[in-house]
Design a protein around this motif. Structure first.
Motif, short mmCIF file in Angstrom:
data_model
loop_
_atom_site.label_atom_id
_atom_site.label_comp_id
_atom_site.label_asym_id
_atom_site.label_seq_id
_atom_site.Cartn_x
_atom_site.Cartn_y
_atom_site.Cartn_z
N GLU A 228 9.65 -15.87 -10.38
CA GLU A 228 10.19 -16.49 -9.71
C GLU A 228 10.48 -16.09 -8.11
O GLU A 228 10.90 -15.06 -7.82
N ASP A 230 11.52 -18.70 -5.79
CA ASP A 230 12.33 -19.72 -5.27
C ASP A 230 13.65 -19.39 -5.93
O ASP A 230 14.08 -20.35 -6.68
N CYS A 231 14.27 -18.04 -6.27
CA CYS A 231 15.53 -18.14 -6.73
C CYS A 231 16.71 -17.94 -6.46
O CYS A 231 17.47 -18.46 -5.31
N ASP A 232 17.69 -17.91 -6.74
CA ASP A 232 19.32 -17.91 -6.70
C ASP A 232 19.89 -16.97 -5.92
O ASP A 232 20.88 -16.78 -5.55
N CYS A 236 13.86 -12.24 -4.04
CA CYS A 236 13.20 -12.63 -5.08
C CYS A 236 11.96 -12.26 -5.28
O CYS A 236 11.33 -11.31 -4.99
N ALA A 242 14.44 -14.45 -12.86
CA ALA A 242 13.53 -15.22 -13.21
C ALA A 242 13.07 -14.82 -14.77
O ALA A 242 13.10 -14.35 -14.93
N ALA A 246 8.88 -20.69 -17.24
CA ALA A 246 9.46 -21.61 -16.21
C ALA A 246 10.35 -21.73 -15.01
O ALA A 246 10.96 -21.72 -14.63
N VAL A 247 8.87 -21.28 -14.17
CA VAL A 247 9.25 -20.73 -12.60
C VAL A 247 9.43 -22.15 -12.07
O VAL A 247 8.29 -23.09 -12.42
N LYS A 248 10.12 -22.54 -10.51
CA LYS A 248 9.71 -23.82 -10.18
C LYS A 248 8.31 -23.42 -8.67
O LYS A 248 7.82 -23.98 -8.36
N ARG A 249 8.41 -22.10 -8.29
CA ARG A 249 8.12 -21.58 -7.51
C ARG A 249 6.94 -20.18 -7.82
O ARG A 249 7.53 -19.21 -7.52
N SER A 250 6.03 -19.83 -8.29
CA SER A 250 5.70 -18.73 -8.45
C SER A 250 4.84 -17.66 -7.37
O SER A 250 4.67 -18.05 -6.28
#
Length: 712
Positions: A228, A230-232, A236, A242, A246-250
């Motif tokens: 991931e 784009d993590c919190d 990242c 991550a 299932a990642v938003k942006r690798s």
């Protein structure tokens, strides 16, 4: 009676705060139907909730003595007020100390600290200042450091009692101190630090000397492609938290704008460097080798990164490029915790000796044995790089405002570890020997993150020795920047309208893409005979393009200073004139809003500078050069120019250098000077950082448009 009220408020706030902590969280067994007593509930807390370390029981006698001390103080205060025109304040001072001493002992006991740290973690999570993982780690790391500094500074007994007027006010001599500067005994070079304008770039290549500048390496061994991006968390592209399925942006192979440098990026750059110029004569590396994960860093992880970095640099410059010397310097992230560099005389502070010893050992392959003693003493050194050229490496962490240990240094140590005095001695020796000097460091001493007093003294040193200082090289900001030094004292002596530009500092771009910056490095071309700067060249590549399937980094020349800005030379006066040009908006050609490899460039000079500075056309910084803007925000331009002129919090912040336009020009610009957009998230980050102590790595380094920029 305001002193009495102040102290009573301190007592009550401490008791109520501790009481609130005890009653709010079940770990302290708040279900007892008894009257709360500080010592009783503190004694029940046997472990720190997060570190699981045992706690010392607070001193019962000290806690019980506080109410008695308050009563005695009130009586003494009443007696003092009944004496007309009394000048004897000794009783009041004694009573103040009698109250504050046990109070301070309670406030900074292990038990009270643990309660505060526990609360800090809860607040960090509750207000979503950061991810739960970061909150649980960062507060226990930086919280005790903050407590220690507070207990020795603001909450010191003499300081508090002096603050309320009961005792003499405690002042350090930091503000009044000035570094001693020897008088000049030799006539300066009439063209001192001036570029030979008669020699055009490219002529007499045998005389050319090339200096490689690498900065803010920030190698992250935990970087993982595909995870991931784009993590919190602040950093990242790592396994936790991550999920690669299932990642938003690798995360790409070569890095990401929200992450630090993967080793693949660093090795690719080192493979490319030998192809840039006909040769590299020496390398300067201006600090910050470890990643930005300051909530997870350990001594072992930091040492692992520095050792890998030394090995990789050695493999390129020492083994494959004819034993080229590398001259490194220490960054604020090159310690545990980050920014932690006390002086050797600072009591109750952990020593940085292990950092200096380790780096001295790693750097011994490049540095002569004569550097070891100084490096192990103050984290800085001097060395002869080539005939007639000396390198002076400064430990600028002593100048860093977020190095909180500087608040605790002894009151008779205004010059941390004697750094500026040592610098003067080294410069004087170079002047006596007829040598030129390169000064290198991680953070420019007149950067907005630097201590104002030390920055002013450093500027005085540069003014004194500017004719032998052939270059200053720094990093820290991650931007591609420059700063101009001026001779303000000469201006005052001569009563001249404006100070003379006398020297330059070049802030190299970061290798790490963190945050939103394409990786870059710089090469300087000097005259070997005169050690005068002829030009400098910045190289970068498009990170997003490189991360597309099957692609690799395509490094290219982003710009060279003389061609990009149309400069006849790189004199300080020429750079000053360029910053004046930055103040004037220009018409913008729609198809030249960005800089790209096809050669198109923005026509507005400040827009051009900002594009080079960030190496990323999508990074809108600052607002006044934002794509689509009217280019009419004069205040924004003035702030940008002020920083380039060493202003803002620097030594020239209160001078006309930071308000350089007047008359009709100002009137014309003010007509289109729209208020800048304010970002609440920037202020929130600062406030949260102060509360939990992690702002040292994620503060707003360049507040040109109010946005918080997480880097350095």
């Amino acid at each position: 009676m305001h002193e009495f009220c102040f102290l009573v408020c301190l007592v009550l706030s401490t008791v109520v705060t501790n009481s609130g902590h005890v009653q709010a969280f079940p770990v302290f067994n708040a279900n007892k139907n008894t009257v709360w007593k500080p010592t009783e509930h503190i004694s029940e807390l046997s472990q720190n909730p997060w570190t699981k370390l045992s706690l010392n029981i607070a001193d019962t006698e000290s806690v019980d003595y506080i109410p008695v001390s308050v009563a005695d103080f009130a009586i003494a205060e009443h007696n003092l007020n009944s004496i007309n025109n009394s000048t004897d304040n000794s009783i009041s001072c004694s009573m103040c100390k009698a109250v504050v001493k046990p109070l301070r002992k309670l406030m900074f006991s292990n038990s009270s600290q643990s309660l505060a740290l526990f609360t800090g973690v809860i607040l960090c999570k509750l207000f979503r200042i950061n991810s739960p993982n970061v909150c649980e780690h960062i507060v226990p790391i930086f919280g005790p450091w903050a407590f220690t500094v507070l207990s020795h500074t603001f909450f010191e007994v003499d300081h508090i009692c002096g603050l309320v007027g009961s005792c003499p006010k405690q002042n350090s001599n930091f503000d009044e101190w000035e570094v001693t500067l020897p008088a000049k005994h030799t006539e300066p070079d009439p063209d001192g630090n001036q570029v030979e304008t008669q020699q055009s770039d490219g002529e007499d290549e045998e005389d050319a000397m090339y200096v490689m500048h690498l900065s803010d390496w920030h190698h992250d061994p935990e970087y993982r492609e595909g995870y991931e991006a784009d993590c919190d968390e602040p950093l990242c592209c790592r396994v936790p938290p991550a999920n690669p399925t299932a990642v938003k942006r690798s995360a790409g192979k070569w890095g990401d704008f929200q992450c630090d440098s993967p080793r693949a990026l660093l090795m690719n750059m080192l493979e490319y460097i030998p192809t840039v110029v006909p040769r590299v004569d020496l390398v300067v590396m201006t600090g910050d080798q470890p990643p930005h994960d300051i909530w997870l860093e350990t001594v072992d992880s930091m040492l692992n990164v520095t050792r890998i970095t030394a090995r990789d640099l050695g493999g390129t410059f020492y083994n494959h490029l004819n034993h080229i010397k590398v001259f490194p310097t220490i960054g604020n992230h090159d310690a545990i915790p980050a920014n932690s560099f006390p002086t050797s005389r600072t009591q109750d502070a952990p020593s940085s000796q292990w950092v200096y010893d380790e780096l001295a050992e790693q750097w011994s392959v490049w540095l002569p044995n004569t550097t070891t003693e100084s490096l192990r003493t103050r984290g800085g050194y001097s060395a002869i790089a080539s005939p007639g050229l000396k390198i002076i490496s400064l430990n600028t962490n002593f100048f860093y405002r977020l190095n909180w240990w500087m608040l605790m240094r002894p009151r008779d140590e205004p010059d941390p570890e004697g750094t500026l005095g040592w610098l003067v001695n080294e410069l004087q020796q170079a002047e006596n020997d007829g040598d030129k000097v390169f000064i290198i460091g991680h953070m420019s001493p007149i950067h907005l993150d630097a201590d104002h007093v030390l920055g002013m003294q450093f500027a005085r040193v540069v003014a004194r020795y500017h004719d032998i200082i052939a270059g200053q090289f720094y990093g820290h900001s991650h931007f591609d920047e420059f700063q101009i030094f001026y001779d303000v004292e000469k201006q005052r002596r001569d009563n001249s309208p404006n100070p003379d530009p006398i020297n330059m500092a070049y802030l190299g771009p970061s290798v790490t893409p963190f945050t939103k910056l394409n990786p870059a490095f710089r090469v300087y071309k000097y005259s070997r005979k005169t050690h005068r700067l002829l030009n400098h060249y910045t190289y970068s590549f498009d990170l997003e393009e490189a991360n597309k399937p099957g692609n690799e980094p395509q490094w290219y020349l982003l710009y060279d200073a003389k061609t990009a800005y149309g400069l006849k030379d790189l004199n300080p006066t020429t750079w000053h004139d360029l910053t004046t040009d930055f103040l004037v908006p220009r018409n913008v050609i729609p198809d030249q809003q960005t800089f790209s490899t096809d050669g198109s460039q923005p026509t507005d000079p400040l827009h051009k500078y900002a594009t080079f500075s960030t190496r990323n056309p999508a990074y809108h910084f600052p607002n006044c050069i934002k794509k689509g803007s009217s280019f009419g925000e004069a205040s924004c331009r003035k702030r940008a120019v002020c920083q380039l002129r060493g202003g803002k919090s620097g030594p020239y912040g209160g001078s006309d250098l930071c308000d350089p336009i007047s008359g009709k020009a100002v009137d014309a610009l003010r007509k289109t000077d729209a208020p800048l957009r304010k970002h609440s998230e920037g202020a929130a980050l600062r406030i949260a950082g102060i509360l939990v102590g992690w702002h040292g790595a994620f503060e707003d380094q360049n507040d040109q448009d109010g946005e918080a920029v997480c880097r350095s």
